[in-house]
Design an enzyme around this catalytic site. Structure first.
Site, short mmCIF file in Angstrom:
data_model
loop_
_atom_site.label_atom_id
_atom_site.label_comp_id
_atom_site.label_asym_id
_atom_site.label_seq_id
_atom_site.Cartn_x
_atom_site.Cartn_y
_atom_site.Cartn_z
N HIS A 274 -28.81 -39.20 41.17
CA HIS A 274 -29.75 -38.14 41.54
C HIS A 274 -31.11 -38.74 41.86
CE1 HIS A 274 -27.60 -34.54 39.42
NE2 HIS A 274 -26.74 -35.34 40.01
N GLU B 11 -34.12 -37.95 40.95
CA GLU B 11 -35.01 -38.15 39.81
C GLU B 11 -34.65 -39.42 39.04
OE1 GLU B 11 -34.19 -33.59 39.83
OE2 GLU B 11 -33.19 -35.41 40.50
N CYS C 46 -31.64 -30.78 37.13
CA CYS C 46 -30.46 -30.43 36.34
C CYS C 46 -30.68 -30.88 34.89
CB CYS C 46 -29.23 -31.10 36.93
SG CYS C 46 -29.21 -32.91 36.71
N CYS D 218 -31.19 -34.79 34.54
CA CYS D 218 -32.51 -35.26 34.98
C CYS D 218 -33.62 -34.74 34.06
CB CYS D 218 -32.75 -34.86 36.43
SG CYS D 218 -31.60 -35.69 37.55
#
Length: 171
Positions: free
Chosen positions: A56, A58, A86, A89
């Protein structure tokens, strides 16, 4: 405290990262980490290409910021991301002690910075993250909406082409 102009500038940098993901046919999500007015980490989604569920935006931005500082703590840093984080993260932000989160679009299916739940301000954790949502929200939302619209169109075309090939093979 950041000015609106600074917030919009840094979110536009996160949007640039999201566009890098889109070029690779990844979900267009981008993130940056800022410390003392300087970008110290960048990232964009890379799950499809890397076959890694944890790839992801992040996570990449946090890792790069940690390397830049030579420290796992990001205590005075701000994270800018185009889509609400999410749970993974959000957990990484708590663990790395990010001070502030700024995000563009809410995520009604997976957002844990206020939409489905709010992990970042839960006082049961040893660290809380300040949150501001809606920075360049329409631009961030449009990136995602357009990406998924194009993806559906592409899949529809592929399905029609496959159907045509199958019919040709029958003849």
């Amino acid at each position: 405290m950041l000015t609106l102009q600074e917030k919009e500038y840094f979110m536009s940098e996160a949007i640039k990262e999201a566009k890098k993901a889109r070029k690779k046919l990844e979900v267009p999500i981008g993130a940056i980490i800022v410390l003392n007015g300087r970008i110290i980490g960048r990232g964009h989604n890379d799950r499809e290409e890397s076959h890694d569920a944890t790839a992801h935006a992040e996570m990449f931005a946090i890792r790069e910021a940690n390397k830049t500082l030579g420290n796992w703590r990001l205590e005075d840093a701000q994270l800018f991301v185009t889509l609400e984080p999410c749970s993974m993260c959000s957990g990484a932000m708590i663990l790395s002690r990010v001070k502030e989160l700024y995000y563009g679009a809410a995520d009604p299916k997976g957002g844990t910075a206020g939409t489905l739940m709010n992990l970042l301000t839960d006082s049961r954790f040893n660290h809380q993250v300040e949150i501001e949502q809606g920075i360049l929200e329409s631009e961030c939302s449009a990136l995602l909406t357009n990406f998924f619209r194009e993806l559906r169109k592409r899949k529809k075309i592929e399905k029609a082409e496959l159907k045509g090939l199958n019919e040709m093979q029958k003849d």
